[in-house]
Design a protein around this motif. Structure first.
Motif, mmCIF file in Angstrom:
data_model
loop_
_atom_site.group_PDB
_atom_site.id
_atom_site.type_symbol
_atom_site.label_atom_id
_atom_site.label_comp_id
_atom_site.label_asym_id
_atom_site.label_seq_id
_atom_site.Cartn_x
_atom_site.Cartn_y
_atom_site.Cartn_z
ATOM 1 N N ILE A 180 0.846 -1.199 0.000
ATOM 2 C CA ILE A 180 0.000 0.000 0.000
ATOM 3 C C ILE A 180 0.882 1.250 0.000
ATOM 4 C CG2 ILE A 180 -1.857 1.224 1.196
ATOM 5 C CD1 ILE A 180 -2.540 -1.447 2.580
ATOM 6 N N TRP A 181 0.516 2.233 -0.807
ATOM 7 C CA TRP A 181 1.224 3.498 -0.932
ATOM 8 C C TRP A 181 0.223 4.636 -0.892
ATOM 9 C CZ3 TRP A 181 6.621 3.612 -2.553
ATOM 10 C CH2 TRP A 181 7.163 2.355 -2.885
ATOM 11 N N VAL A 182 0.709 5.851 -0.597
ATOM 12 C CA VAL A 182 -0.124 7.043 -0.685
ATOM 13 C C VAL A 182 0.681 8.180 -1.320
ATOM 14 C CG1 VAL A 182 0.485 7.830 1.660
ATOM 15 C CG2 VAL A 182 -1.615 8.664 0.580
ATOM 16 N N ALA A 183 0.014 8.958 -2.159
ATOM 17 C CA ALA A 183 0.647 10.135 -2.757
ATOM 18 C C ALA A 183 0.805 11.216 -1.702
ATOM 19 C CB ALA A 183 -0.192 10.649 -3.917
ATOM 20 N N CYS A 184 2.010 11.755 -1.584
ATOM 21 C CA CYS A 184 2.323 12.771 -0.568
ATOM 22 C C CYS A 184 2.679 14.079 -1.265
ATOM 23 C CB CYS A 184 3.483 12.320 0.314
ATOM 24 S SG CYS A 184 3.137 10.837 1.295
ATOM 25 N N GLY A 185 1.848 15.085 -1.073
ATOM 26 C CA GLY A 185 2.156 16.400 -1.608
ATOM 27 C C GLY A 185 2.571 17.352 -0.514
ATOM 28 N N ASN A 186 1.771 17.409 0.555
ATOM 29 C CA ASN A 186 2.059 18.313 1.664
ATOM 30 C C ASN A 186 2.893 17.609 2.737
ATOM 31 O OD1 ASN A 186 0.496 20.706 0.835
ATOM 32 N ND2 ASN A 186 -1.220 19.271 0.924
ATOM 33 N N PHE A 203 6.513 13.927 -5.129
ATOM 34 C CA PHE A 203 6.792 14.611 -6.386
ATOM 35 C C PHE A 203 7.681 15.812 -6.112
ATOM 36 C CE2 PHE A 203 2.661 12.626 -6.339
ATOM 37 C CZ PHE A 203 2.705 11.814 -7.469
ATOM 38 N N ASN A 204 8.805 15.908 -6.832
ATOM 39 C CA ASN A 204 9.735 16.996 -6.540
ATOM 40 C C ASN A 204 9.671 18.082 -7.606
ATOM 41 O OD1 ASN A 204 11.214 15.514 -8.552
ATOM 42 N ND2 ASN A 204 13.048 16.614 -7.913
ATOM 43 N N PHE A 205 8.876 19.098 -7.321
ATOM 44 C CA PHE A 205 8.859 20.281 -8.167
ATOM 45 C C PHE A 205 9.744 21.356 -7.536
ATOM 46 C CE2 PHE A 205 4.665 18.202 -8.791
ATOM 47 C CZ PHE A 205 4.926 17.740 -10.075
ATOM 48 N N LEU A 264 4.667 20.706 -19.092
ATOM 49 C CA LEU A 264 3.973 19.805 -18.164
ATOM 50 C C LEU A 264 3.801 20.441 -16.787
ATOM 51 C CD1 LEU A 264 2.815 17.005 -17.420
ATOM 52 C CD2 LEU A 264 5.151 16.282 -16.921
ATOM 53 N N VAL A 265 4.819 21.142 -16.309
ATOM 54 C CA VAL A 265 4.746 21.743 -14.979
ATOM 55 C C VAL A 265 3.654 22.801 -14.913
ATOM 56 C CG1 VAL A 265 6.023 23.045 -13.228
ATOM 57 C CG2 VAL A 265 7.156 21.219 -14.496
ATOM 58 N N THR A 266 3.430 23.534 -16.008
ATOM 59 C CA THR A 266 2.349 24.533 -16.007
ATOM 60 C C THR A 266 0.994 23.857 -15.832
ATOM 61 O OG1 THR A 266 1.920 24.563 -18.414
ATOM 62 C CG2 THR A 266 3.704 25.967 -17.591
ATOM 63 N N MET A 267 0.872 22.626 -16.312
ATOM 64 C CA MET A 267 -0.388 21.901 -16.178
ATOM 65 C C MET A 267 -0.521 21.299 -14.784
ATOM 66 S SD MET A 267 -0.999 20.430 -19.924
ATOM 67 C CE MET A 267 -2.638 21.116 -19.816
ATOM 68 N N MET A 275 -1.713 20.400 -3.552
ATOM 69 C CA MET A 275 -0.287 20.331 -3.225
ATOM 70 C C MET A 275 0.378 21.632 -3.640
ATOM 71 S SD MET A 275 0.834 17.618 -6.205
ATOM 72 C CE MET A 275 2.588 17.746 -5.894
ATOM 73 N N PRO A 276 1.554 21.939 -3.082
ATOM 74 C CA PRO A 276 2.218 23.210 -3.411
ATOM 75 C C PRO A 276 2.565 23.305 -4.895
ATOM 76 C CG PRO A 276 3.207 22.182 -1.460
ATOM 77 C CD PRO A 276 2.304 21.156 -2.068
ATOM 78 N N LYS A 277 2.526 24.516 -5.441
ATOM 79 C CA LYS A 277 2.929 24.734 -6.823
ATOM 80 C C LYS A 277 4.450 24.669 -6.943
ATOM 81 C CE LYS A 277 -0.970 27.770 -8.076
ATOM 82 N NZ LYS A 277 -1.644 26.814 -8.953
#
Length: 412
Positions: A180-186, A203-205, A264-267, A275-277
């Motif tokens: 099991i996994w979860v997407a982590c943005g914050n 995700f590393n923006f 892609l990043v603009t989208m 999640m943070p921009k």
């Protein structure tokens, strides 16, 4: 460190409105997954998004997973991510499909979960308050492991019910269940994931070094996890990045400076409002911050700028030897899995296939010397949590005759 590819059905520009070209992109992504299986990549992650034009036309990863299960041998195939709102679909369906994919992939399925990309996507299903999806995820992700184990599952919850006992079928294949996994943005989600004993998809923006604190929070959380939500702890942090790996340094750097990279990043900034921009915060249809355009300024040294971006950990670029050195230079950032988004912006299909092979054959063996997937090792430690039944069995008359052809006879 293990390595993965990440696919989303990314179809930028007018092609997004042409079904022939949309088909071409989806078939190409299947081809990239099959190629990755042949060249040492351990994981392929397939996005699930809804109504996100251009950014992602991959709305049903389970269909692609069924296809890839028959076309690949070793690579693990995961959802990234399966959004779990009961208003989108009843949670029993999530449990059923994940278990079915566990069977057809021969235990190679990874269950990546989350709350959804943002308000636009969720509104597709008449979910108008994006904050409401977080408690829904928290309830559903804890209940699915119970569905996988109990034969008399029932639930009276805040967001969904199963009113009386049901045996949710099929059960996962063999010992344990899909990791099991979860997407982590914050940042707080990293701690939560660790405390729940599940893997983190990040995700590393921003520069990869900025993630060290969040990864450390995850590792502290999972070290203190005494009651994982599943039958085992999946101690894994997956980080996305970008790579351009070519036979020559000149070719890799030429690709990095091609026009339109960054679209892609603009989208991402447009659609992902949970999640943070990115640091530049440019949102579609704003013009992407392309290196191609920046280096048109005669006062800017393109090579120096690209070197700085590589050094900061935004991307990997160069020959296999150079890319391996760049990864080594990151030191102990702490991630367990490094995933690269495909298709790589600015690269043509044949160039991407070449990149997959070069990186897979020459870079991966330098960092991943274990032939066994980490999630297989964790799953081997699985221990049942709930048993087969939550209540005593009723005193009823049981069958005394079943077909001779049944796979197992009745007990004596």
């Amino acid at each position: 460190m293990e390595f993965a590819v990440f696919l989303n059905g990314y179809t930028p520009g007018p092609a997004a409105h042409d079904t022939e070209l949309e088909h071409t992109e989806l078939m190409r992504e299947l081809e990239l997954s099959i190629a990755a299986d042949k060249h040492n990549w351990k994981y392929v992650w397939l996005g699930e998004h809804h109504a996100l034009t251009e950014y992602s036309h991959l709305s049903a990863p389970e269909v692609m997973i069924g296809y890839l299960a028959a076309k690949t041998e070793r690579i693990h195939i995961g959802t990234a991510i399966n959004s779990l709102s009961p208003r989108k679909e009843h949670p029993v369906r999530y449990a059923e499909r994940a278990a079915m994919m566990d069977h057809v992939t021969q235990r190679r399925f990874e269950w990546g979960t989350g709350r959804g990309a943002g308000s636009h996507e969720m509104a597709t299903f008449n979910i108008l308050d994006k904050d409401s999806t977080k408690p829904e995820w928290n309830e559903v992700v804890r209940e699915v492991p119970r569905m996988w184990e109990l034969e008399d599952y029932e639930h009276q919850g805040e967001t969904f019910t199963v009113p009386y006992p049901h045996n949710v079928l099929p059960k996962p294949y063999g010992q344990g269940h899909p990791p099991i996994w979860v997407a982590c943005g914050n940042p707080p989600t990293f701690t939560t994931a660790g405390q729940m004993g599940i893997g983190a998809i990040a995700f590393n923006f921003e520069p990869i070094f900025n993630l060290r604190g969040r990864i450390e929070a995850y590792k502290e959380g999972i070290a203190n996890c005494t009651e994982p939500i599943g039958q085992f702890k999946n101690d894994n942090v997956m980080i996305t990045n970008s790579v351009i790996c070519c036979e020559t340094r000149e070719k890799a750097r030429e690709i990095a400076l091609r026009k339109g990279r960054g679209y892609l990043v603009t989208m991402v900034n447009l659609y992902h409002d949970t999640m943070p921009k990115s640091q530049d915060a440019i949102t579609w249809p704003g013009t992407p911050m392309s290196l191609h355009d920046i280096v048109q300024d005669p006062n800017i040294d393109g090579d120096e700028l690209l070197d700085g971006i590589i050094e900061a950990g935004h991307m990997l670029c160069g020959t296999p030897d150079e890319v391996a050195e760049q990864i080594a230079a990151w030191g102990d950032v702490g991630m367990d899995q490094l995933a690269f988004g495909l298709p790589i912006e600015g690269m043509y299909h044949e160039e991407i296939l070449e990149c997959l092979e070069l990186f897979g054959q020459n870079v991966i063996p330098e960092f991943d010397k274990d032939p066994v997937h980490s999630t297989d090792r964790y799953r081997a430690e699985a221990q049942p949590k709930y048993g087969r039944f939550s209540k005593p069995l009723p005193d009823i008359e049981w069958p005394t005759v079943i077909p001779d052809s049944a796979l197992a006879p009745l007990p004596n």
